[in-house]
Design a protein around this motif. Structure first.
Motif, PDB file in Angstrom:
ATOM      1  N   ALA A   1     -12.866 -14.433  17.937  1.00 40.74           N
ATOM      2  CA  ALA A   1     -11.947 -14.455  19.068  1.00 40.74           C
ATOM      3  C   ALA A   1     -10.626 -13.845  18.659  1.00 40.74           C
ATOM      4  O   ALA A   1     -10.211 -13.953  17.493  1.00 40.74           O
ATOM      5  CB  ALA A   1     -11.733 -15.883  19.565  1.00 40.74           C
ATOM      6  N   THR A   2     -10.003 -13.199  19.632  1.00 41.19           N
ATOM      7  CA  THR A   2      -8.683 -12.607  19.438  1.00 41.19           C
ATOM      8  C   THR A   2      -7.806 -12.994  20.606  1.00 41.19           C
ATOM      9  O   THR A   2      -8.217 -12.862  21.763  1.00 41.19           O
ATOM     10  CB  THR A   2      -8.778 -11.072  19.367  1.00 41.19           C
ATOM     11  N   THR A   3      -6.594 -13.464  20.312  1.00 42.39           N
ATOM     12  CA  THR A   3      -5.614 -13.743  21.352  1.00 42.39           C
ATOM     13  C   THR A   3      -4.381 -12.888  21.122  1.00 42.39           C
ATOM     14  O   THR A   3      -3.830 -12.882  20.011  1.00 42.39           O
ATOM     15  CB  THR A   3      -5.218 -15.227  21.362  1.00 42.39           C
TER      16      THR A   3
ATOM     17  N   ARG B   1      -0.835 -11.765  27.113  1.00 45.33           N
ATOM     18  CA  ARG B   1      -1.441 -12.813  27.925  1.00 45.33           C
ATOM     19  C   ARG B   1      -2.932 -12.622  28.148  1.00 45.33           C
ATOM     20  O   ARG B   1      -3.443 -12.692  29.282  1.00 45.33           O
ATOM     21  CB  ARG B   1      -0.703 -12.954  29.264  1.00 45.33           C
ATOM     22  N   TYR B   2      -3.663 -12.380  27.042  1.00 51.05           N
ATOM     23  CA  TYR B   2      -5.104 -12.355  27.156  1.00 51.05           C
ATOM     24  C   TYR B   2      -5.743 -12.766  25.852  1.00 51.05           C
ATOM     25  O   TYR B   2      -5.116 -12.749  24.780  1.00 51.05           O
ATOM     26  CB  TYR B   2      -5.620 -10.972  27.591  1.00 51.05           C
ATOM     27  N   SER B   3      -7.018 -13.173  25.969  1.00 52.45           N
ATOM     28  CA  SER B   3      -7.824 -13.502  24.815  1.00 52.45           C
ATOM     29  C   SER B   3      -9.230 -12.958  25.035  1.00 52.45           C
ATOM     30  O   SER B   3      -9.683 -12.858  26.184  1.00 52.45           O
ATOM     31  CB  SER B   3      -7.871 -15.023  24.599  1.00 52.45           C
ATOM     32  N   LEU B   4      -9.882 -12.599  23.952  1.00 51.58           N
ATOM     33  CA  LEU B   4     -11.238 -12.071  23.991  1.00 51.58           C
ATOM     34  C   LEU B   4     -12.136 -12.904  23.090  1.00 51.58           C
ATOM     35  O   LEU B   4     -11.732 -13.287  21.982  1.00 51.58           O
ATOM     36  CB  LEU B   4     -11.261 -10.615  23.529  1.00 51.58           C
ATOM     37  N   LEU B   5     -13.335 -13.162  23.570  1.00 55.01           N
ATOM     38  CA  LEU B   5     -14.360 -13.833  22.763  1.00 55.01           C
ATOM     39  C   LEU B   5     -15.505 -12.854  22.574  1.00 55.01           C
ATOM     40  O   LEU B   5     -16.051 -12.329  23.547  1.00 55.01           O
ATOM     41  CB  LEU B   5     -14.855 -15.098  23.466  1.00 55.01           C
TER      42      LEU B   5
ATOM     43  N   GLN C   1     -19.993 -24.683  27.062  1.00 51.93           N
ATOM     44  CA  GLN C   1     -20.580 -25.853  27.718  1.00 51.93           C
ATOM     45  C   GLN C   1     -22.093 -25.708  27.676  1.00 51.93           C
ATOM     46  O   GLN C   1     -22.661 -24.792  28.274  1.00 51.93           O
ATOM     47  CB  GLN C   1     -20.100 -26.012  29.155  1.00 51.93           C
ATOM     48  N   ASN C   2     -22.722 -26.617  26.956  1.00 47.99           N
ATOM     49  CA  ASN C   2     -24.175 -26.515  26.784  1.00 47.99           C
ATOM     50  C   ASN C   2     -24.893 -27.037  28.036  1.00 47.99           C
ATOM     51  O   ASN C   2     -24.253 -27.563  28.956  1.00 47.99           O
ATOM     52  CB  ASN C   2     -24.621 -27.233  25.508  1.00 47.99           C
ATOM     53  N   PRO C   3     -26.211 -26.864  28.096  1.00 49.34           N
ATOM     54  CA  PRO C   3     -26.948 -27.277  29.309  1.00 49.34           C
ATOM     55  C   PRO C   3     -26.818 -28.759  29.634  1.00 49.34           C
ATOM     56  O   PRO C   3     -27.075 -29.156  30.776  1.00 49.34           O
ATOM     57  CB  PRO C   3     -28.397 -26.900  28.967  1.00 49.34           C
ATOM     58  N   TRP C   4     -26.414 -29.584  28.695  1.00 46.97           N
ATOM     59  CA  TRP C   4     -26.243 -31.009  28.944  1.00 46.97           C
ATOM     60  C   TRP C   4     -24.814 -31.343  29.373  1.00 46.97           C
ATOM     61  O   TRP C   4     -24.485 -32.494  29.580  1.00 46.97           O
ATOM     62  CB  TRP C   4     -26.621 -31.798  27.689  1.00 46.97           C
ATOM     63  N   GLY C   5     -23.986 -30.312  29.504  1.00 48.84           N
ATOM     64  CA  GLY C   5     -22.636 -30.520  30.025  1.00 48.84           C
ATOM     65  C   GLY C   5     -21.568 -30.749  28.993  1.00 48.84           C
ATOM     66  O   GLY C   5     -20.388 -30.865  29.326  1.00 48.84           O
ATOM     67  N   GLN C   6     -21.935 -30.837  27.742  1.00 47.11           N
ATOM     68  CA  GLN C   6     -20.951 -31.084  26.687  1.00 47.11           C
ATOM     69  C   GLN C   6     -20.110 -29.839  26.438  1.00 47.11           C
ATOM     70  O   GLN C   6     -20.646 -28.736  26.302  1.00 47.11           O
ATOM     71  CB  GLN C   6     -21.666 -31.482  25.400  1.00 47.11           C
ATOM     72  N   LEU C   7     -18.811 -30.008  26.368  1.00 47.19           N
ATOM     73  CA  LEU C   7     -17.901 -28.914  25.999  1.00 47.19           C
ATOM     74  C   LEU C   7     -17.746 -28.898  24.486  1.00 47.19           C
ATOM     75  O   LEU C   7     -17.202 -29.832  23.902  1.00 47.19           O
ATOM     76  CB  LEU C   7     -16.538 -29.111  26.661  1.00 47.19           C
ATOM     77  N   ILE C   8     -18.224 -27.819  23.896  1.00 46.02           N
ATOM     78  CA  ILE C   8     -18.180 -27.666  22.440  1.00 46.02           C
ATOM     79  C   ILE C   8     -17.009 -26.761  22.081  1.00 46.02           C
ATOM     80  O   ILE C   8     -16.878 -25.666  22.629  1.00 46.02           O
ATOM     81  CB  ILE C   8     -19.492 -27.031  21.919  1.00 46.02           C
ATOM     82  N   ASN C   9     -16.179 -27.231  21.159  1.00 49.30           N
ATOM     83  CA  ASN C   9     -15.038 -26.411  20.729  1.00 49.30           C
ATOM     84  C   ASN C   9     -15.533 -25.209  19.925  1.00 49.30           C
ATOM     85  O   ASN C   9     -16.257 -25.372  18.940  1.00 49.30           O
ATOM     86  CB  ASN C   9     -14.095 -27.233  19.849  1.00 49.30           C
ATOM     87  N   LEU C  10     -15.127 -24.022  20.348  1.00 49.92           N
ATOM     88  CA  LEU C  10     -15.450 -22.815  19.597  1.00 49.92           C
ATOM     89  C   LEU C  10     -14.257 -22.362  18.766  1.00 49.92           C
ATOM     90  O   LEU C  10     -14.374 -22.153  17.567  1.00 49.92           O
ATOM     91  CB  LEU C  10     -15.872 -21.696  20.550  1.00 49.92           C
TER      92      LEU C  10
ATOM     93  N   SER D   1      -2.922 -17.453  18.789  1.00 50.82           N
ATOM     94  CA  SER D   1      -2.641 -16.033  18.557  1.00 50.82           C
ATOM     95  C   SER D   1      -3.519 -15.565  17.401  1.00 50.82           C
ATOM     96  O   SER D   1      -4.080 -16.380  16.655  1.00 50.82           O
ATOM     97  CB  SER D   1      -1.167 -15.802  18.233  1.00 50.82           C
ATOM     98  N   GLY D   2      -3.637 -14.245  17.270  1.00 48.75           N
ATOM     99  CA  GLY D   2      -4.366 -13.697  16.138  1.00 48.75           C
ATOM    100  C   GLY D   2      -5.862 -13.657  16.350  1.00 48.75           C
ATOM    101  O   GLY D   2      -6.349 -13.715  17.474  1.00 48.75           O
ATOM    102  N   THR D   3      -6.586 -13.532  15.263  1.00 45.64           N
ATOM    103  CA  THR D   3      -8.035 -13.384  15.276  1.00 45.64           C
ATOM    104  C   THR D   3      -8.671 -14.409  14.356  1.00 45.64           C
ATOM    105  O   THR D   3      -8.166 -14.661  13.259  1.00 45.64           O
ATOM    106  CB  THR D   3      -8.436 -11.965  14.824  1.00 45.64           C
ATOM    107  N   LYS D   4      -9.774 -14.977  14.841  1.00 47.97           N
ATOM    108  CA  LYS D   4     -10.556 -15.915  14.024  1.00 47.97           C
ATOM    109  C   LYS D   4     -12.024 -15.548  14.150  1.00 47.97           C
ATOM    110  O   LYS D   4     -12.459 -14.999  15.172  1.00 47.97           O
ATOM    111  CB  LYS D   4     -10.348 -17.363  14.490  1.00 47.97           C
TER     112      LYS D   4
END
Lengths: 109, 115
Positions: free
Chosen positions: A61-63, A68-72, A37-46, A51-54
């Motif tokens: 990111a890894t899920t 039941r966890y994910s890491l960024l 979420q940038n300073p203007w409030g917009q939610l940007i898809n990352l 599952s897996g890693t991208k």
């Protein structure tokens, strides 16, 4: 509903540092998304990462759905990375997202 | 359109006034969601449409809140007799569920301030 917990709640870094944000969820999920979420409030898809890693540039990111966890991961952070990072999960193919409370990231030059 | 579009971006309402917030989803997206985000919090679900059908309105905080999507495209969130506690950012999202892919995309939000 599903409980989504994010940690840490706040993170302050020097430019160039690396960081790891965590998202735990209380039940099995169909999908998971990370947003910035940038300073203007917009939610940007990352990432859309059930599952897996991208990887996308300095971000990855890894899920691990079974645990039941994910890491960024943010590497070589820049001041423009500042903002709030949200994790959100879907329980089924239809219906709402459940959000965590976010991690507020501040990167200083 | 290229993205989810919301209007107005900012709205100041006097307490007791009715307001209407508009959301124009991504073309072809059948699912549409409204969320409310208070300062310092994550977005909280309000309501969900599949085409023109409102399938879930469990998050609407009171009967002063009403949403519609009559033709399965543009949606309007209406708040009657606004109260100070309604001050928040209202976010709209859309998705086009394709198999298991339910990725949602958000608009810029409408910041409502009730004075």
């Amino acid at each position: 509903g599903i409980q989504v917990e994010q940690s840490p709640p706040d993170l302050i870094l020097q430019e160039g540092a690396n960081s790891t944000l965590r998202c735990n969820f209380s039940d099995s999920v169909n999908n998971l998304q990370w947003f910035h979420q940038n300073p203007w409030g917009q939610l940007i898809n990352l990432f859309y990462i059930p599952s897996g890693t991208k990887q996308n540039g300095r971000l990855s990111a890894t899920t691990v759905a079974t645990e039941r966890y994910s890491l960024l991961y943010i590497s070589s952070s820049q001041t423009t990375d500042s903002g709030v990072y949200f994790c959100a999960v879907h329980r089924s193919t239809l219906g709402r997202l459940y959000f965590g409370r976010g991690t507020q990231l501040t990167v200083w030059p | 359109g290229a993205g989810v579009s919301q209007s107005p971006r900012y709205k100041v309402a006097k307490r007791g006034q009715d307001v209407a917030l508009r959301c124009d989803p991504i073309s072809g997206h059948v699912s549409l969601f409204w969320y409310q985000q208070a300062l310092g919090q994550g977005p909280e679900f309000l309501t969900y449409f599949q085409n023109e059908a409102q399938l879930d309105k469990s998050g609407l905080p009171s009967d002063r809140f009403f949403a519609e999507r009559p033709e399965g495209s543009v949606s309007t969130l209406k708040i009657q007799r606004t109260q100070q506690e309604d001050s928040a950012v209202y976010l709209c999202a859309s998705s086009r569920p394709s198999g298991a892919n339910t990725e949602a995309f958000f608009g810029q939000g409408t910041r409502l301030t009730v004075v």
